[in-house]
Design an enzyme around this catalytic site. Structure first.
Site, mmCIF file in Angstrom:
data_model
loop_
_atom_site.group_PDB
_atom_site.id
_atom_site.type_symbol
_atom_site.label_atom_id
_atom_site.label_comp_id
_atom_site.label_asym_id
_atom_site.label_seq_id
_atom_site.Cartn_x
_atom_site.Cartn_y
_atom_site.Cartn_z
ATOM 1 N N HIS A 1 0.830 -1.210 0.000
ATOM 2 C CA HIS A 1 0.000 0.000 0.000
ATOM 3 C C HIS A 1 0.859 1.251 0.000
ATOM 4 O O HIS A 1 0.564 2.238 -0.669
ATOM 5 C CB HIS A 1 -0.870 0.014 1.260
ATOM 6 C CG HIS A 1 -2.044 -0.914 1.150
ATOM 7 N ND1 HIS A 1 -2.447 -1.708 2.176
ATOM 8 C CD2 HIS A 1 -2.873 -1.150 0.142
ATOM 9 C CE1 HIS A 1 -3.500 -2.417 1.797
ATOM 10 N NE2 HIS A 1 -3.772 -2.091 0.566
ATOM 11 N N CYS B 1 1.772 -8.079 -23.028
ATOM 12 C CA CYS B 1 1.559 -7.643 -21.646
ATOM 13 C C CYS B 1 2.736 -7.942 -20.727
ATOM 14 O O CYS B 1 2.645 -7.754 -19.529
ATOM 15 C CB CYS B 1 0.275 -8.256 -21.082
ATOM 16 S SG CYS B 1 0.347 -10.049 -20.983
HETATM 17 C C1 PEP Z 1 4.686 -12.752 -18.948
HETATM 18 O O1 PEP Z 1 5.141 -13.912 -18.814
HETATM 19 O O2 PEP Z 1 5.193 -11.907 -19.714
HETATM 20 C C2 PEP Z 1 3.520 -12.330 -18.173
HETATM 21 C C3 PEP Z 1 2.904 -11.200 -18.435
HETATM 22 O O3 PEP Z 1 3.098 -13.125 -17.162
HETATM 23 P P1 PEP Z 1 3.824 -13.274 -15.726
HETATM 24 O O4 PEP Z 1 4.918 -12.223 -15.674
HETATM 25 O O5 PEP Z 1 2.779 -13.094 -14.714
HETATM 26 O O6 PEP Z 1 4.360 -14.658 -15.821
#
Ligand code: PEP
Ligand code: MG
Length: 534
Positions: free
Chosen positions: A183, A493
């Protein structure tokens, strides 16, 4: 004193040059306090807890909205009888109120700190706040003032403590423990106070008054910086300020390339709480919610209702923007006690992500039901992690079909969300046309580690983790091309999308949708616009 460098984890960007101020640790003093008879000590503890609740209520009333929610969470924790039970039991056995309270809370804090899950570990700071507030109330001592414009050094810092400090020019936070998702890290980022966590216990042995330089971008604390360190840091500070101004100018605008072509910039989220201080108009949606924030311990898996409420909060924040929630990606470096398998020699190549969900359909279906129920409140998509072969997707789809049919028969309000996959296993990227998903999102963190055969949690192999490596970029381009041919969205992502230096390579590979950390939205948009110096 010779220059001393300590390395931790970046929690809030920015540079500060100032004197250190080391906060004393109160729990070690508690054991030395005298104790009265058991009934009197229990009464003292109850009154101290009531006083701490009152103090928190007063801070909460004066606080901004982002902070109020955090404080209400603390008030609820402190008011819960279950928190004080172990301390009262120890008082009944003859211990003093302070020692009993400190020992009971320290035990819980240690439990939280050793949790595999980052979100759970971050809650340790909330408990420390409650411990110290009650100890202060018991001793009748006030909380010590932190001089403005200093680098505050502590084991961990608590939200209500943070809110009571007059931060100023040159203020920064250096924590021995702590977490970037705590937080207090959210609050520090929102208020532009540089912060580094996880510096280790050595930082607690430095002296107040020493000169220091804290770099919240690289996660370093330099004590007694020499002239050369200071000159180069001041230059970077000027660059950082320019970059921050530029980021602020771009943050709330839609992202576009120099020719005007739009690029969707979404954000990644680890739970509803970190979204509360943010303005949803900063992004084109949420490209990844890591649902691991709900799963801390196999003995207490979140039930359908708890999950539904959390997903709904996220959807409410996003309004009509798309929200992609990823089903549980436990395993690898994210074990969940009692759920993941603990006898695997190489967990990154083991039963993680969708493999685990398919192994535990009773857990997977609860999550799918909660997601389908929440889906009526927004624009929700479901994403599967670690898909390697088409049958992973097909089996998950069969579970989704079954859950939708169940809800239908039971007359429960629901909607069937789109079902997409993470492209993070090389087998999926190489043969992407075999995967009949509604959308694809490239997980560069895992894709890179599997392509380069370099585990993401081994710091000395970090040089291999290069998103601009031609082998990685060719898999990204391949996935994008398949998405274009079949009219399905492809986004990225992983952390690579949050790095302004990598963004041009991703655009070059054809990507037009990125999901980034909230803190990097402005800089990523500036990089997309070609506005950052080369
Ligand atoms: C990734 O592998 O790029 C991803 C977004 O998932 P995580 O980092 O949660 O494995
Ligand atoms: Mg991944």
């Amino acid at each position: 004193m010779a220059e001393l460098r300590l390395h931790g984890r970046p929690a809030s960007p920015g540079l500060a040059f100032s004197k250190l101020f080391v906060l004393p640790d109160r729990s070690s003093e508690a054991a030395q306090q005298p104790s009265g008879d058991a009934a009197a000590e229990a009464g003292r503890l109850r009154r101290a807890i009531a006083q701490a609740v009152q103090e928190l209520e007063a801070v909460s009333q004066a606080a901004a909205e982002d902070a109020r929610e955090i404080l209400e969470f603390q008030i609820a924790m402190l008011s819960d009888e279950a928190l004080s039970e172990p301390a009262l039991a120890s008082i009944a056995e003859g211990e003093g109120a302070s020692a009993s309270w400190a020992a009971a809370l320290d035990a819980q804090i240690a439990d939280y700190e050793s949790a595999g899950d980052e979100y759970f570990r971050a809650r340790a700071a909330d408990l420390q706040d409650l411990r110290d507030r009650v100890l202060n109330a018991l001793s009748g001592r006030g909380t010590e003032a932190v001089p403005a414009g200093t680098v505050l050094v502590a084991r961990d810092l608590q939200p209500s403590r943070f809110l009571g400090i007059a931060w100023g020019e040159g203020s920064a936070i250096a924590l021995a423990a702590g977490s970037p998702t705590s937080h207090v890290a959210l609050l520090a980022r929102a208020r532009g106070i540089p912060m580094v966590v996880g510096l280790g216990a050595d930082v607690l042995h430095v002296a107040s008054g020493e000169d220091a330089m804290l770099d919240g971008e690289s996660g370093t604390l330099v004590i007694s910086p020499d002239a050369q360190t200071e000159t180069s840091a001041r230059k970077r500070n000027a660059d950082f300020s320019r970059r921050r101004e530029m980021a602020a100018a771009y943050a709330l605008k839609p992202a576009a390339m120099p020719g005007g072509e739009r690029v969707a910039v979404m954000i990644n989220a680890a739970g509803p709480e970190e979204l509360q201080p943010l303005d949803a108009s900063m992004c084109d949606g949420i490209g990844l919610v890591r649902s691991e924030f709900l799963f801390h311990d196999g003995a207490h898996l979140p039930d359908e209702d708890a999950q539904y409420k959390a997903y709904r909060r996220i959807l409410d924040w996003a309004g009509d923007r798309p929200v992609t929630i990823r089903t549980l990606d436990a395993g690898g470096d994210k074990p969940v006690k009692g759920l993941t398998l603990d006898d695997e020699g190489n967990p990154f190549l083991g039963t993680r992500g969708i493999r685990l969900s398919l192994l535990k359909p009773e857990v997977f279906r609860v999550q799918l039901r909660a997601l389908c129920r929440a889906a009526i409140h927004g624009n929700l998509k479901i994403m599967l992690p670690m898909v390697a072969v088409p049958r992973d997707l097909e089996s998950a789809r069969a579970h989704l079909d079954a859950v939708v049919a169940e809800l239908q028969v039971a007359g429960v309000a629901h909607k069937r969300p789109a079902l997409g996959i993470m492209v993070e296993v090389p087998a999926a990227a190489i043969a992407i046309d075999r995967f009949d998903a509604d959308f694809y999102s490239i997980g560069s963190n895992d894709l890179i580690q599997y392509v380069m055969a370099a585990a993401r949690d081994i710091a000395t192999l970090a040089d291999y983790a290069d998103a601009a490596d031609p082998a990685v970029l060719s898999l990204i381009a391949r996935t994008v091309a398949h998405g274009r041919q079949t009219g399905r969205e492809v986004s990225l992502c992983g952390d690579a999308a949050s790095d302004p230096a990598i963004v041009p390579h991703l655009l070059q590979a054809g990507l037009r949708a990125l999901s980034v950390s909230a803190a990097s939205v402005g800089l990523v948009k500036a990089a997309i616009a070609g506005a950052l110096p080369g």
